[in-house]
Design a protein around this motif. Structure first.
Motif, PDB file in Angstrom:
ATOM      1  N   THR A  17     -40.925   5.609  25.572  1.00  0.00           N
ATOM      2  CA  THR A  17     -42.357   5.597  26.067  1.00  0.00           C
ATOM      3  C   THR A  17     -42.774   4.318  25.834  1.00  0.00           C
ATOM      4  N   SER A  18     -44.004   3.768  26.164  1.00  0.00           N
ATOM      5  CA  SER A  18     -44.765   2.586  26.054  1.00  0.00           C
ATOM      6  C   SER A  18     -45.812   2.470  25.319  1.00  0.00           C
ATOM      7  N   LEU A  19     -46.155   1.341  24.582  1.00  0.00           N
ATOM      8  CA  LEU A  19     -47.575   1.071  23.824  1.00  0.00           C
ATOM      9  C   LEU A  19     -47.964   0.038  24.107  1.00  0.00           C
ATOM     10  N   THR A  20     -49.351  -0.124  24.666  1.00  0.00           N
ATOM     11  CA  THR A  20     -50.209  -1.519  24.719  1.00  0.00           C
ATOM     12  C   THR A  20     -50.795  -1.786  23.374  1.00  0.00           C
ATOM     13  N   ILE A  21     -50.683  -2.881  22.980  1.00  0.00           N
ATOM     14  CA  ILE A  21     -51.445  -3.601  22.062  1.00  0.00           C
ATOM     15  C   ILE A  21     -52.354  -4.521  22.486  1.00  0.00           C
ATOM     16  N   GLN A  22     -53.840  -4.398  21.830  1.00  0.00           N
ATOM     17  CA  GLN A  22     -54.750  -5.253  22.314  1.00  0.00           C
ATOM     18  C   GLN A  22     -54.927  -6.207  21.064  1.00  0.00           C
ATOM     19  N   CYS A  23     -55.491  -7.714  21.633  1.00  0.00           N
ATOM     20  CA  CYS A  23     -56.247  -8.487  20.942  1.00  0.00           C
ATOM     21  C   CYS A  23     -57.063  -9.137  21.248  1.00  0.00           C
ATOM     22  N   GLN A  24     -58.365  -9.171  20.723  1.00  0.00           N
ATOM     23  CA  GLN A  24     -59.592  -9.449  20.804  1.00  0.00           C
ATOM     24  C   GLN A  24     -59.926 -10.770  19.800  1.00  0.00           C
ATOM     25  N   VAL A  25     -60.494 -11.589  20.167  1.00  0.00           N
ATOM     26  CA  VAL A  25     -60.872 -13.027  19.753  1.00  0.00           C
ATOM     27  C   VAL A  25     -62.187 -13.208  19.937  1.00  0.00           C
ATOM     28  N   ASP A  26     -63.003 -13.516  18.669  1.00  0.00           N
ATOM     29  CA  ASP A  26     -64.484 -13.573  18.694  1.00  0.00           C
ATOM     30  C   ASP A  26     -65.134 -14.943  19.255  1.00  0.00           C
ATOM     31  N   SER A  27     -64.138 -15.733  20.013  1.00  0.00           N
ATOM     32  CA  SER A  27     -64.511 -16.880  20.621  1.00  0.00           C
ATOM     33  C   SER A  27     -63.575 -17.036  21.840  1.00  0.00           C
ATOM     34  N   GLN A  28     -64.054 -17.911  22.781  1.00  0.00           N
ATOM     35  CA  GLN A  28     -63.121 -18.367  23.920  1.00  0.00           C
ATOM     36  C   GLN A  28     -62.017 -19.101  23.465  1.00  0.00           C
ATOM     37  N   VAL A  29     -61.085 -18.934  23.787  1.00  0.00           N
ATOM     38  CA  VAL A  29     -59.864 -19.535  23.498  1.00  0.00           C
ATOM     39  C   VAL A  29     -58.828 -19.615  24.584  1.00  0.00           C
ATOM     40  N   THR A  30     -58.142 -20.802  24.847  1.00  0.00           N
ATOM     41  CA  THR A  30     -57.319 -21.170  26.045  1.00  0.00           C
ATOM     42  C   THR A  30     -55.950 -20.551  25.892  1.00  0.00           C
ATOM     43  N   MET A  31     -55.384 -20.681  24.711  1.00  0.00           N
ATOM     44  CA  MET A  31     -54.115 -20.265  24.757  1.00  0.00           C
ATOM     45  C   MET A  31     -53.883 -19.023  23.502  1.00  0.00           C
ATOM     46  N   MET A  32     -53.269 -18.047  23.818  1.00  0.00           N
ATOM     47  CA  MET A  32     -52.889 -17.010  23.243  1.00  0.00           C
ATOM     48  C   MET A  32     -51.447 -16.710  22.997  1.00  0.00           C
ATOM     49  N   PHE A  33     -51.004 -16.309  22.013  1.00  0.00           N
ATOM     50  CA  PHE A  33     -49.516 -16.161  21.730  1.00  0.00           C
ATOM     51  C   PHE A  33     -49.277 -14.857  21.156  1.00  0.00           C
ATOM     52  N   VAL A  80     -45.328  -2.871  25.118  1.00  0.00           N
ATOM     53  CA  VAL A  80     -43.771  -2.660  24.787  1.00  0.00           C
ATOM     54  C   VAL A  80     -43.456  -1.603  25.537  1.00  0.00           C
ATOM     55  N   SER A  81     -42.500  -1.804  26.608  1.00  0.00           N
ATOM     56  CA  SER A  81     -42.093  -0.773  27.459  1.00  0.00           C
ATOM     57  C   SER A  81     -40.750  -0.008  27.178  1.00  0.00           C
ATOM     58  N   ASN A  82     -40.656   0.927  27.654  1.00  0.00           N
ATOM     59  CA  ASN A  82     -39.322   1.760  27.429  1.00  0.00           C
ATOM     60  C   ASN A  82     -38.797   1.546  25.935  1.00  0.00           C
ATOM     61  N   MET A  83     -39.457   2.008  24.950  1.00  0.00           N
ATOM     62  CA  MET A  83     -39.115   1.787  23.606  1.00  0.00           C
ATOM     63  C   MET A  83     -37.882   2.183  22.934  1.00  0.00           C
ATOM     64  N   SER A  84     -37.268   1.385  22.275  1.00  0.00           N
ATOM     65  CA  SER A  84     -35.991   2.099  21.529  1.00  0.00           C
ATOM     66  C   SER A  84     -36.337   1.786  20.199  1.00  0.00           C
ATOM     67  N   PRO A  85     -35.673   2.413  19.247  1.00  0.00           N
ATOM     68  CA  PRO A  85     -35.679   1.927  17.803  1.00  0.00           C
ATOM     69  C   PRO A  85     -35.725   0.494  17.494  1.00  0.00           C
ATOM     70  N   GLU A  86     -34.816  -0.181  18.019  1.00  0.00           N
ATOM     71  CA  GLU A  86     -34.878  -1.688  17.944  1.00  0.00           C
ATOM     72  C   GLU A  86     -36.279  -2.389  18.116  1.00  0.00           C
ATOM     73  N   ASP A  87     -36.883  -1.745  18.938  1.00  0.00           N
ATOM     74  CA  ASP A  87     -38.369  -2.569  18.917  1.00  0.00           C
ATOM     75  C   ASP A  87     -39.243  -2.308  17.763  1.00  0.00           C
ATOM     76  N   SER A  88     -38.961  -1.434  16.923  1.00  0.00           N
ATOM     77  CA  SER A  88     -39.904  -1.261  15.570  1.00  0.00           C
ATOM     78  C   SER A  88     -39.975  -2.688  14.957  1.00  0.00           C
TER      79      SER A  88
END
Lengths: 114, 112
Positions: A17-33, A80-88
Motif C-alpha cells: 500500500t501507499s501512505l501520504t505524509i503531510q507537512c504544514q508550516v506556519d509561515s511561507q518558506v522557500t525550501m522544504m526537506f 511512500v509508495s508500494n511499501m515494504s517492511p524496509e520502509d518502516s
C-alpha cells in the motif's frame, strides 16, 4: 523559528500500500526537506522540495517510490509508495531558517509496515 | 559521499559529570550544526558554527569547529538528566549550503 506540524504522527500499514505524509508550516518558506530516520539512528535526506519546481532527490531515492508535492509555500506531502517492511522508519520534514544554515524540523511520522 | 562520524555512539553518565562528543569527517564543510532530539520529536537546533576554530558557549554546552572545518566537538559540563537525548552533528555542504549531512549520532543518558 517556523512551527512545523506533520500528519499522521504514526501509522501501521500493510505491504504494497501507499501512505501520504503531510507537512504544514506556519509561515511561507522557500525550501522544504524530507528525511528518513531509522529509530535511534541518524537522518538521511530523501529530497528537497521547492515550490514551483520538481523535487530534487538524493542518491538512492527515486520519484516513483517517494513522490513529493509542493503546492504552495507552506505545505508539502511525501508519499511512500508500494511499501515494504524496509520502509518502516520515521519520516521528518524540515524547513530552512532565516539564516543560511539552520533547519527546523517537524515532529516526524512513525511508519510501520507489516 | 560526505560522512560525519560521531563518537562515542552511546554514553551513559551520572548527573554532574562532564562529557565530550566528537564529530569527525574527511570532508570540509561550510558550517557545522549540533541538534538534540528527544523521543517522538524532531531534532532541535542547538548551535551553528561557521568559522574554522570558532568556539561557542551555550550555558553548560561548549561547541568548537575545527580549524580545518572537518570536525567539531560538543562539551557538556555538569550534565543533568534534562541533557538526555540523541545528539546529532550536521555539516553544511559546499555549493548547496542549505543541504545538511547528518552525523551518525550520539545517544546520551544522564542518570541521577
Amino acid at each position: 523559528s517556523a512551527v512545523i506540524s506533520q500528519k499522521p504522527s504514526r501509522d501501521i500499514c500493510q505491504r504494497g500500500t501507499s501512505l501520504t505524509i503531510q507537512c504544514q508550516v506556519d509561515s511561507q518558506v522557500t525550501m522544504m526537506f524530507w528525511y528518513r530516520q531509522q529509530p535511534g539512528q541518524s537522518l538521511t535526506l530523501i529530497a528537497t522540495a521547492n515550490q514551483g519546481s520538481e523535487a530534487t532527490y538524493e542518491s538512492g531515492f527515486v520519484i516513483d517510490k517517494f513522490p513529493i508535492s509542493r503546492p504552495n509555500l507552506t505545505f508539502s506531502t511525501l508519499t511512500v509508495s508500494n511499501m515494504s517492511p524496509e520502509d518502516s522508519s520515521i519520516y521528518l520534514c524540515s524547513t530552512k531558517g532565516q539564516g543560511n544554515y539552520e533547519q527546523y524540523f517537524g515532529p516526524g511520522t512513525r511508519l510501520t509496515v507489516t | 559521499t560526505q560522512l560525519l562520524e560521531q563518537s562515542p555512539q552511546f554514553l551513559s553518565i551520572q548527573e554532574g559529570e562532564n562529557l565530550t562528543v566528537y564529530c569527525n569527517s574527511s570532508s570540509v564543510f561550510s558550517s557545522l550544526q549540533w541538534y538534540r532530539q528527544e523521543p517522538g520529536e524532531g531534532p532541535v537546533l542547538l548551535v551553528t558554527v561557521v568559522t574554522g576554530g570558532e568556539v561557542k558557549k551555550l550555558k553548560r554546552l561548549t561547541f568548537q569547529f575545527g580549524d580545518a572545518r572537518k570536525d567539531s566537538s560538543l562539551h557538556i559540563t555538569a550534565a543533568q538528566p534534562g541533557d538526555t537525548g540523541l545528539y546529532l552533528c550536521a555539516g553544511g555542504r559546499y555549493g548547496t549550503a542549505s543541504k545538511l549531512t547528518f552525523g551518525t549520532g550520539t545517544r546520551l543518558q544522564v542518570t541521577l
